[in-house]
Design a protein around this motif. Structure first.
Motif, PDB file in Angstrom:
ATOM      1  N   VAL A   1     -36.902  -8.840  77.141  1.00  0.00           N
ATOM      2  CA  VAL A   1     -37.968  -9.254  76.727  1.00  0.00           C
ATOM      3  C   VAL A   1     -37.278  -9.247  74.459  1.00  0.00           C
ATOM      4  CG1 VAL A   1     -40.437  -9.352  77.213  1.00  0.00           C
ATOM      5  CG2 VAL A   1     -39.074  -7.686  76.028  1.00  0.00           C
ATOM      6  N   PHE A   2     -36.491  -8.055  74.749  1.00  0.00           N
ATOM      7  CA  PHE A   2     -35.693  -7.588  73.369  1.00  0.00           C
ATOM      8  C   PHE A   2     -34.366  -7.757  73.250  1.00  0.00           C
ATOM      9  CE2 PHE A   2     -39.149  -4.417  74.359  1.00  0.00           C
ATOM     10  CZ  PHE A   2     -40.279  -5.066  72.475  1.00  0.00           C
ATOM     11  N   ASP A   3     -34.127  -8.289  71.920  1.00  0.00           N
ATOM     12  CA  ASP A   3     -32.694  -8.710  72.006  1.00  0.00           C
ATOM     13  C   ASP A   3     -31.905  -7.074  71.816  1.00  0.00           C
ATOM     14  OD1 ASP A   3     -32.731 -11.262  71.521  1.00  0.00           O
ATOM     15  OD2 ASP A   3     -34.246 -10.920  70.243  1.00  0.00           O
ATOM     16  N   VAL A   4     -32.695  -5.801  70.836  1.00  0.00           N
ATOM     17  CA  VAL A   4     -31.823  -4.698  70.337  1.00  0.00           C
ATOM     18  C   VAL A   4     -33.186  -3.754  71.167  1.00  0.00           C
ATOM     19  CG1 VAL A   4     -31.919  -3.152  68.542  1.00  0.00           C
ATOM     20  CG2 VAL A   4     -30.947  -5.669  69.112  1.00  0.00           C
ATOM     21  N   VAL A   5     -32.136  -2.465  70.880  1.00  0.00           N
ATOM     22  CA  VAL A   5     -33.454  -1.519  71.750  1.00  0.00           C
ATOM     23  C   VAL A   5     -32.939  -0.223  70.176  1.00  0.00           C
ATOM     24  CG1 VAL A   5     -34.685   0.120  72.950  1.00  0.00           C
ATOM     25  CG2 VAL A   5     -34.082  -2.125  73.521  1.00  0.00           C
TER      26      VAL A   5
ATOM     27  N   GLY B   1     -27.151  -9.409  77.525  1.00  0.00           N
ATOM     28  CA  GLY B   1     -26.246  -9.541  76.218  1.00  0.00           C
ATOM     29  C   GLY B   1     -27.058  -8.723  75.438  1.00  0.00           C
ATOM     30  N   GLY B   2     -28.040  -8.005  75.024  1.00  0.00           N
ATOM     31  CA  GLY B   2     -28.766  -7.638  74.457  1.00  0.00           C
ATOM     32  C   GLY B   2     -27.554  -5.937  74.215  1.00  0.00           C
ATOM     33  N   HIS B   3     -28.551  -4.728  72.939  1.00  0.00           N
ATOM     34  CA  HIS B   3     -27.827  -3.836  72.921  1.00  0.00           C
ATOM     35  C   HIS B   3     -28.590  -3.324  72.556  1.00  0.00           C
ATOM     36  CE1 HIS B   3     -24.884  -7.417  71.174  1.00  0.00           C
ATOM     37  NE2 HIS B   3     -24.006  -6.274  71.618  1.00  0.00           N
ATOM     38  N   PHE B   4     -28.065  -2.096  73.452  1.00  0.00           N
ATOM     39  CA  PHE B   4     -29.016  -0.440  73.055  1.00  0.00           C
ATOM     40  C   PHE B   4     -28.049   0.208  71.914  1.00  0.00           C
ATOM     41  CE2 PHE B   4     -29.946   3.509  75.525  1.00  0.00           C
ATOM     42  CZ  PHE B   4     -31.111   3.766  74.553  1.00  0.00           C
ATOM     43  N   LEU B   5     -28.599   0.421  70.868  1.00  0.00           N
ATOM     44  CA  LEU B   5     -28.217   1.603  69.899  1.00  0.00           C
ATOM     45  C   LEU B   5     -29.110   2.766  70.346  1.00  0.00           C
ATOM     46  CD1 LEU B   5     -27.995  -1.596  67.166  1.00  0.00           C
ATOM     47  CD2 LEU B   5     -26.568  -1.106  69.208  1.00  0.00           C
ATOM     48  N   PHE B   6     -28.164   3.263  69.836  1.00  0.00           N
ATOM     49  CA  PHE B   6     -28.637   5.226  69.646  1.00  0.00           C
ATOM     50  C   PHE B   6     -27.314   6.116  69.065  1.00  0.00           C
ATOM     51  CE2 PHE B   6     -27.253   5.416  74.015  1.00  0.00           C
ATOM     52  CZ  PHE B   6     -27.203   7.051  74.041  1.00  0.00           C
TER      53      PHE B   6
ATOM     54  N   ALA C   1     -24.606  -0.110  73.051  1.00  0.00           N
ATOM     55  CA  ALA C   1     -24.228  -0.140  75.111  1.00  0.00           C
ATOM     56  C   ALA C   1     -24.784  -1.430  75.014  1.00  0.00           C
ATOM     57  CB  ALA C   1     -25.323   0.303  75.666  1.00  0.00           C
ATOM     58  N   VAL C   2     -24.286  -2.675  75.986  1.00  0.00           N
ATOM     59  CA  VAL C   2     -24.250  -3.668  75.736  1.00  0.00           C
ATOM     60  C   VAL C   2     -24.649  -4.419  77.068  1.00  0.00           C
ATOM     61  CG1 VAL C   2     -23.991  -5.784  75.679  1.00  0.00           C
ATOM     62  CG2 VAL C   2     -23.268  -4.007  74.050  1.00  0.00           C
TER      63      VAL C   2
END
Length: 270
Positions: A107-111, A137-142, A268-269
């Motif tokens: 449900v999310f484009d970016v976490v 194709g969503g992105h996990f940024l941390f 991470a994608v």
């Protein structure tokens, strides 16, 4: 990680936001927010939002139609973050455990998560949850802190407290915020959670304060290190803070002070 390492209650949220955020978090929040906004996401989830420094940086740069769900495990931190944020109908505040996110799949484009992964009791489980709620194709940024020796004020305070409590030195800073710095381990855990495309960048910044007092108060009274100090000797918090201040002043001077901070930024994608 000890259970007490997750306790951000009492006066900690206010001191954390007043002292820790400008001392070490703001430059990395701006960086994370810029990376997230550049992806033009329609749906964003923030995990472990703390007192909302990323939220304040990112929200103004999202589109008018975007949705932004901001979560934290600690309700007191989330309440403080909401109190600092201007009214914004796009933002939903929700207490949530990163290891069991209360959201549907994809449900999310970016976490995004600013300096929160170190507090996950089971990081691979947290990474699997982030991947689960991301769209294809969503992105996990941390980001996570590098080892404590690369973060000078934190190391100064830890060493000072070890001199006050030689038989049982408070090790919260080294153990938890700076305890997850092995990039090979981070990469392996993300790949094990199903992320295939990864980027890890080590980023140095400067921590600045108007006096040695500020970093001493920030670390000793604005983090769960406070809990460790008070558990060792009742009434010792002010003396411990004073001692940390003196140690910083001895090394960096009595006026304005500056020292290196360093963190890993991970993209991470799915």
């Amino acid at each position: 990680m000890q259970e007490a390492d997750k306790v951000f209650a009492g006066s900690v949220p206010e001191n954390y936001d007043r002292y820790m955020v400008p001392l070490i978090f703001e430059p990395y929040a701006a960086d994370l927010a810029q990376r997230a906004a550049s992806l033009s996401p329609n749906a964003v989830l923030e995990i472990a939002a703390g007192t909302g420094v990323v939220t304040r940086a990112l929200a103004p740069n999202l589109s008018a139609g975007a949705s932004y769900v901001v979560t934290d495990l600690n309700q007191s931190m989330l309440d403080y973050a909401a109190s600092r944020q201007p009214p914004d109908s796009r933002i939903k505040w929700r207490q949530a455990d990163a290891l069991a996110l209360p959201f549907e799949d994809a449900v999310f484009d970016v976490v995004c998560c600013q300096f929160g992964a170190m507090f996950f009791p089971d990081r691979p489980a947290g990474y699997r949850e982030a991947r689960r709620v991301l769209k294809p194709g969503g992105h996990f940024l941390f980001n996570v802190w590098d080892r404590i020796e690369e973060n000078v004020f934190a190391n100064d305070v830890t060493n000072a407290l070890a001199r006050i409590f030689p038989n049982d030195p408070p090790r919260f800073l080294a153990r938890t915020p700076h305890g997850y710095h092995d990039t090979a381990l981070i990469r392996g855990e993300l790949e094990g959670a199903g992320f295939s495309r990864l980027m890890i960048e080590t980023k140095a910044e400067q921590s600045r304060a108007s006096s040695p007092r500020l970093p001493a108060v920030a670390y000793c009274q604005g983090t769960p290190l406070r809990n460790e100090i008070e558990a060792r000797e009742a009434g010792k918090l002010d003396a411990a803070t004073d001692y940390a201040e003196a140690a910083i002043a001895e090394r960096h001077g009595h006026g304005e002070v500056a020292a290196k901070i360093q963190a890993h930024v991970i993209v991470a994608v799915t």
